[in-house]
Each structure stands twice: as structure tokens, then as C-alpha cells.
Write an enzyme that holds these catalytic residues in place. Structure first.
Site, mmCIF file in Angstrom:
data_model
loop_
_atom_site.group_PDB
_atom_site.id
_atom_site.type_symbol
_atom_site.label_atom_id
_atom_site.label_comp_id
_atom_site.label_asym_id
_atom_site.label_seq_id
_atom_site.Cartn_x
_atom_site.Cartn_y
_atom_site.Cartn_z
ATOM 1 C CE LYS A 556 -1.913 -1.344 3.808
ATOM 2 N NZ LYS A 556 -1.221 -2.637 3.905
ATOM 3 C CG ASP A 611 1.408 1.716 9.445
ATOM 4 O OD1 ASP A 611 0.311 1.154 9.577
ATOM 5 O OD2 ASP A 611 2.486 1.194 9.771
ATOM 6 C CE LYS A 715 7.616 -3.639 3.739
ATOM 7 N NZ LYS A 715 7.016 -2.632 4.626
#
Length: 754
Positions: A556, A611, A715
Site C-alpha cells: 500500500k 500507516d 512485500k
């Protein structure tokens, strides 16, 4: 020439006027045995000097004497007992009636001055009534009583009346003739002009307009101001602060208009606040501006700070007491105003010195004894810190943001700073100022000046010999040119905008590039591009906020950074929790607010709030989170940028459910889901794009994962691949598949869940 018929000629002796009352008649006083009241005479004092007087008779004057008042004796240069030749004087009424007469006026005695306004219209009517049918000469001096005050008058100019008016016809329109001697009649116009340095205050229409000095310096040239990109701001300041001062004062007076006393210039550093204040001081035909830095006012001794404020206004107060409304304009410029004018009651100091300084400044600008001859210009980067009482109308009434220049403004600024080089042919032909202006988004005026200096330094450095001593290669130096490459080199390496895009901020998030392992990634980037275009082009939605949500490690942040980078917005900032480790709740709120405040200063901005659950200090045990940060984010996510500015906000979160409970989802315009890799085919496509395994190895992995479902973030996949590549080539595939199983659960024949 006037027709004169001499019916009387006599040598007479000058005498002192017998009474004060007769002195105010402006007549020479004689015995009734010599002349009749109302006659006009020529008094010849020397062969070359003659003066015209109207006479009045009085029984106390001895025959053969002619009495004059002190102003008359001063004007004619007469002494008591002096012999003069007196003869009749007849006015030619077709040529010598006064059409308009300009008179200089001042208090007769300086000790009797006051600041009360005197109506020049009433004064003119009374003057004509008192001195009707009397003769007047240019330079004549007399005393005039009005409203129980004595005034000293000097005749400055006389214009003859149009002959057509005397005949009862319409004015001929011919230019009025100047005459030296004239006869005052009932329809003459009398114009009063205040004497230079006089404290007399005249109101009404019967006062001269020539005597009024223009407030704009006659030597001032707008083109040479050296202010680029601030045309609109300067125009607005002029309209608000100086239009009333430029207009004729009688019209301003009739409108009941009050002059603006304070201007507050605020905005980012380096955008021209101090330059504009300095140029305003030069532009105005006023006293030398007093420039003071805010911290210079403060003093460690009690009462000294307030005394420093009073000293700044002392000259203006003294001049207003002496000259009243005719006082010149006094300009006081405060740099770093927030240093001394913080909100009252917020200081921790027991002395409260800031509060008393603010109180003193308030009372001086617009207190009980207000000053009308001042203009206070304040400058600050932090208008939010300044006390509210200073910001009301009557004090710092004109508030002007001096922001970052737009492209047109940057062209003007760069042109100003390269003008000299162009005039001496030191600027290369390939330097394109509009191109540089397009490349320098979010550069302040000071940074653009720094860019020009850096380019000059680069050009000069080419002509320095690299020997044991620093020498200039004079042969090549004569051919010195600043080129486009010099500017571009400085643009990329030397000068970076303070409110610009720091590539290091987001380059670390996309150092491995964007792996388009399937349609979901393409869809996210396409939607991001649409939102960027909406922010740029839509006037209805200046604020666009999007939330990228998905499982952990799905990429993201990298996608948000990529969308921000591709937007090419001049201001891009990532608000990340890794920069706020150890911050208290309040300091974290302040740091987040500063990011948004900086973004509002740019025309186009993008803020990535990364985040979000980590920024909120969320933990599922409890659950616990920072309500202070939550409320700050909720406000900032919904706050529209200032008029003319556009803002794109990209948020990322792995806990959409938590944001839903916190009612934060409603703050975003839209939500985009970022999924994990969910099929074996997608995983193999990702491996192919990464190019980490050989074709044979990828074929083996594809065979193992065929028909199986996986669930892994890109990731996490990168980490597992890099770990596998550390093995010998024969064991890399086995290790990779083993790691996939270890990270989750493998249901043989159906699914690997990771």
C-alpha cells in the site's frame, strides 16, 4: 495698464495706527481733512517702490500724517516719521476686479496655535464681507480676525475677473489674467493656503489644492521596485491602505473616511515580505521609515520594553500635536512581529513582559489618544501566534498573505535577477527563463535568487585554474557565459525548495519499483491517476482524500508513494509514524499539523498519511489509541485548503475495520482495496517480473503451485525470494517452497495459505 486720474498729490508723514481695531481693517488711516474713507491711494516710499492702500479716516490722526499697522509697515518697508508721497489711485473695474485671490494663512502668534479645524468657506465669506471694495496687491501682508483668533495673511496670487461676468454674461472661457493689484468685490473668490510648516487645520473647499503634497514619492518608479510575482498583492495593499491617502483630503473628509493604520504581511520565509515593506517605505513621500526587529524591543529591565515602543511613536505624537491633520506620514516597520505580540496570557514568564508590550502597542496604534499620522507594517511567518486584539480593524486592518509565486511570478523574479547579466551579454542564448520558471515549482523568491547565484558560481568555477594556487584563467574569463546547464545543475544539486518535494522522502518506499503482478495493481494505479487528475482539474473538489486499505505487506505504501510521484505535484510530503518515534501526543499533533500547513502554501499538494493505525498508537489489547491524534487527523482530513489551492491526501491502513469503528472512513472521499497475491499464476508472474529465478526454476515453482491458492503480500514475497537466493542453486526452489509452507499452512492438493 489701469487708468489713473491724479486729483490728489501730497507729501505725508508715516505714523503708527492709532487703535488695534483700525489695524484689523487693512486700511491706511488718515485725517478726514486730507482724504475721504474708501478712497484708494498710491504710497511712494522710494522712486522705485509704490504701494496701493485703501484709506479710512479717524479723528485722532493729525492732518498731513498717514497711519499704518505693523504688517503694513513691514510690507512697505516704512518707518515711523518717514516722509512718503501719497497720490490718488483709481481702479479700472473692467480689468482690475479680483476674480480669484490666493492667500497664505497662519496663526499670527505661535503661542496661540491650536489643532481645531477652521472652515475655509466661512473664512472666505467673512473676509469678503470685511474687506469688500478694498485694494489688494501681491505680497501684501495683513491681519485677519476670525473666530476670536488673529491670523497673519500674505497675498500670494491675484487673477482678474472675466469681463463677461462683470457685464452679466456667461463666462468667455478665456484664461484668467494674472494682475499685481486688484479690487475685491462681492463675487470674488478667496482661496486660503496654509503656510508651510504651519499647524493650522483648514477644512472646506475654499483652500488651495496645489499646497497639498502628494503622498507618492515623485521619483518612485514601479518598474524599478524589484518585486516580482506580487503585482496583485501590491495592488490590494495600495487599494486598502493608500487610496484614501492619495485622494484629495476634502473629499476624504466629506466621506468621513479614516486612513488605514496597520498592514500585516504574512507567509512563508523568503517570499518577499521584508522587500515589500522596504519598497512601500521608499514609495511613500513620508518620513524615513523606522525599521525594528521584534526581539530588539525586549529588554531585561522592567518597563524598558514598553518604553522602547513609546520611543518609536514619539516623533509621530510630537508632530501631530504641533501640526494636527497636516502632519506628515510616519512609517514604522516591525519585522518578526510574533516575537513581541504573542497572545496575551499564554506566556509562562512571571513578569508578563510580552503582555505589557502588546498592551502598549495597542494603545499607541488605536488607543484613547489615537494617532492618525502613522502606518505600522508588521511582518511574520506565524500569524496564528499574534494577539487577536492587534488584528481587528483600526489596527492591523489589512492582512495580506505573501505566498509562493506562481509561474508568471517566477518569470518576473528570474527576469529581475538575470537582467544585469543580459544587459552585459553574460547570459547564454540557451537559457530560457519561462522554462526555468516551469521547472521551479514551489520555489520562493529568495530560493530563485539563490538559484541564479548558484548558476553564476558554477559558471565562474569553470574559469578557475586547477593549480597549486587559485587563479582565474583571464583568457577564458572574458568569454564567461552562464548557460542552461549551469542552471539545471544548480536546480538538481544545489537549491531545493523548502516547501517542495523531497525525493528522498518517497524514493525509499519504491526502491524496488512497482511489481504489476496482476490486474489489481493496475486498477489501483489507474484509480490513483484519476484522483490526481480530479485534484488538478476540478474546481468543485479542491480537497480529494483517498484511503488505500488492504492486508499487511500488500504494498500500500509503495503504491501511495508511486501515485504521489507520478502526480508531479510541486509539494509532496509523507507523514509517516517512523518520523514520530518517541513523540508525545501533543508534539505528534503539531508535527502532523505542520505537514498540512506547509501543504496549504503550495498551489498543488499531495500528502501521504502512511500507516494510520500506527500514527494513532492503536493496539488491539484494550483496545487503546490516541484520541488526541485521532481528532487532529479527522479535522485535517476534512479541512479544505485555502482558495486557489488544491490538496490530494492519500492514506494507507491495514486495519480498515478499526478505522470504521473510529468513524474515520467517512473522512475519505473514496476507498481503494489493495489485495494480496491470491493465485499461483499471479505469484509466478511476480517472480518473472522480479527476474530472480531462472526459467527452469520458475517452471518448477509453477508446476508445484498449479491450481493452488496462495495469500501473500508482495512485500513478504520479496523477503522470501531474497532469503531463498542465498542457498545453492540446486536447493533454491525447494527452499522457496519450504518457506511458503512455513509461513502458513499447506493443504495438499488445494491451498497454500501464507
Amino acid at each position: 495698464m489701469a487708468a489713473r486720474v491724479v486729483i490728489f498729490f501730497k507729501t505725508m508723514q508715516a505714523a503708527r495706527c492709532p487703535t488695534d481695531e483700525l489695524s484689523l481693517t487693512n486700511c491706511a488711516v488718515v485725517s478726514e481733512k486730507d482724504l475721504q474713507s474708501g478712497q484708494h491711494v498710491t504710497v511712494k516710499t522710494t522712486p522705485n517702490h509704490k504701494f496701493v492702500f485703501t484709506v479710512k479716516t479717524h479723528h485722532t490722526v493729525a492732518p498731513g500724517s498717514i497711519a499704518f499697522s505693523l504688517p503694513q509697515r513691514k510690507w512697505a518697508g516704512l518707518s515711523i516719521g518717514q516722509e512718503v508721497e501719497v497720490s490718488n489711485y483709481n481702479f479700472d473695474k473692467s480689468k482690475q476686479c479680483i476674480g480669484a485671490m490666493t492667500i497664505e494663512i497662519d496663526f499670527l502668534q505661535k503661542k496661540s496655535t491650536d489643532s481645531s479645524p477652521y472652515d475655509s468657506d466661512k473664512m472666505a465669506a467673512e473676509f469678503i464681507q470685511k474687506f469688500n471694495s478694498q485694494g489688494f496687491s501681491v505680497t501684501q501682508q495683513l491681519v485677519f480676525s476670525f473666530c476670536d483668533k488673529l491670523f497673519g495673511l500674505v497675498v500670494k496670487d491675484i487673477e482678474a475677473m472675466d469681463a463677461s461676468i462683470l457685464k452679466g454674461e456667461a463666462p468667455s472661457g478665456k484664461k484668467a489674467q494674472k494682475i499685481d493689484v486688484g479690487l475685491l468685490v462681492g463675487n470674488s473668490q478667496v482661496i486660503f493656503e496654509k503656510a508651510e510648516s504651519s499647524s493650522l487645520t483648514l477644512v472646506g473647499k475654499a483652500k488651495t489644492k496645489e499646497a497639498r503634497q502628494t503622498i507618492i514619492n515623485p521619483d518612485w518608479n514601479f518598474e524599478k521596485m524589484g518585486i516580482g510575482g506580487l503585482d496583485k498583492e501590491f495592488s490590494d495593499i495600495f487599494r486598502r491602505a493608500f487610496a484614501s491617502r492619495v485622494f484629495p483630503p476634502d473629499i476624504v473628509e466629506q466621506m468621513g473616511c479614516k486612513h488605514v493604520k496597520g498592514i500585516l504581511l504574512f507567509g512563508p520565509p523568503g517570499c518577499g515580505k521584508t522587500l515589500m515593506a522596504r519598497q512601500i517605505g521608499k514609495m511613500l513621500n513620508a518620513r524615513e521609515p523606522k525599521i525594528v526587529n521584534g526581539p530588539e524591543i525586549l529588554n531585561k529591565y522592567v518597563g524598558e520594553s514598553e518604553a522602547n515602543i513609546r520611543k518609536l511613536f514619539a516623533d509621530a505624537e510630537d508632530e501631530q500635536k504641533r501640526l494636527g491633520a497636516n502632519s506628515g506620514l510616519h512609517i514604522i516597520i516591525f519585522d518578526e512581529l510574533d516575537a513581541i505580540c504573542k497572545q496575551r496570557g499564554t506566556g509562562a514568564s512571571s513578569t508578563g513582559v510580552h503582555d505589557t508590550v502588546v498592551n502598549q502597542l495597542l494603545s499607541k496604534i488605536d488607543g484613547v489618544e489615537q494617532l492618525n499620522n502613522i502606518l505600522v507594517i508588521g511582518m511574520t511567518n506565524r500569524p496564528d501566534l499574534i494577539d487577536d486584539a492587534l488584528m481587528r480593524p483600526g489596527r492591523f486592518e489589512v492582512k495580506m498573505e505573501i505566498g509562493l509565486p506562481d509561474e508568471k511570478g517566477r518569470v518576473q523574479i528570474l527576469t529581475i535577477h538575470t537582467n544585469k547579466m543580459q544587459s552585459f551579454n553574460l547570459l547564454a542564448q540557451d537559457v530560457n527563463i519561462p522554462e526555468l520558471a516551469a521547472e521551479t515549482k514551489n520555489y520562493s523568491g529568495a530560493e530563485l535568487e539563490g538559484l541564479v547565484r548558484a548558476a553564476q558560481s558554477t559558471a565562474m568555477n569553470r574559469h578557475i585554474k586547477a593549480t597549486s594556487t587559485v587563479e582565474v584563467d583571464m583568457e577564458r574569463a572574458e568569454k564567461l557565459k552562464v548557460t542552461r546547464d549551469d542552471f539545471m545543475g544548480s536546480l538538481n544539486n544545489d537549491i531545493k525548495p523548502a516547501f517542495g518535494t523531497n525525493q528522498e522522502d518517497y524514493s525509499s518506499y519504491i526502491m524496488n519499483g512497482i511489481i504489476k503482478w496482476g490486474d489489481p495493481v493496475t486498477h489501483v494505479l489507474d484509480d490513483g491517476e484519476l484522483l490526481v487528475q480530479q485534484t488538478k482539474n476540478s474546481d468543485r473538489t479542491p480537497l480529494v482524500a483517498v484511503l488505500l486499505e488492504g492486508p499487511p505487506h500488500s504494498g500500500k505504501t509503495a503504491l501511495a508513494a508511486k501515485i504521489a510521484e507520478d502526480s508531479q505535484f510541486p509539494f509532496i510530503k509523507i507523514c509517516s509514524p517512523d518520523k514520530m518515534i518517541g513523540h508525545s501526543e501533543i508534539s505528534k499533533c503539531q508535527a502532523i499539523k505542520k505537514v498540512f500547513d506547509d501543504a496549504y502554501k503550495s498551489q498543488l499538494s499531495c500528502v501521504v498519511v502512511d500507516d494510520i493505525e500506527r500514527l494513532l498508537d492503536y493496539v488491539p489489547i484494550g483496545p487503546r489509541f490516541s484520541n488526541l491524534v485521532l481528532q487532529a487527523l479527522l479535522v485535517l482530513l476534512k479541512k479544505a485548503p485555502p482558495k486557489g489551492r488544491k490538496l490530494l491526501i492519500i492514506g494507507t491502513t491495514s486495519r480498515k475495520d478499526v478505522l470504521q469503528e473510529m468513524e474515520m472512513l467517512d473522512a475519505f472521499s473514496t476507498t481503494i482495496h489493495v489485495p494480496n497475491i491470491s493465485t499461483g499464476e499471479q505469484l509466478v508472474d511476480a517472480l518473472e517480473l522480479l527476474g530472480s529465478f531462472t526459467d527452469k526454476e520458475r517452471a518448477g515453482i509453477a508446476h508445484q503451485l498449479k491450481g493452488k491458492r496462495v495469500w501473500i503480500g508482495i512485500k513478504k514475497l520479496l523477503v522470501l525470494i531474497e532469503m531463498s537466493l542465498q542457498m545453492d542453486q540446486d536447493y533454491r526452489v525447494t527452499k522457496f517452497l519450504s518457506l511458503l509452507r512455513d509461513e502458513g499452512a499447506l493443504n495438499e492438493g488445494d491451498q497454500i495459505r501464507i
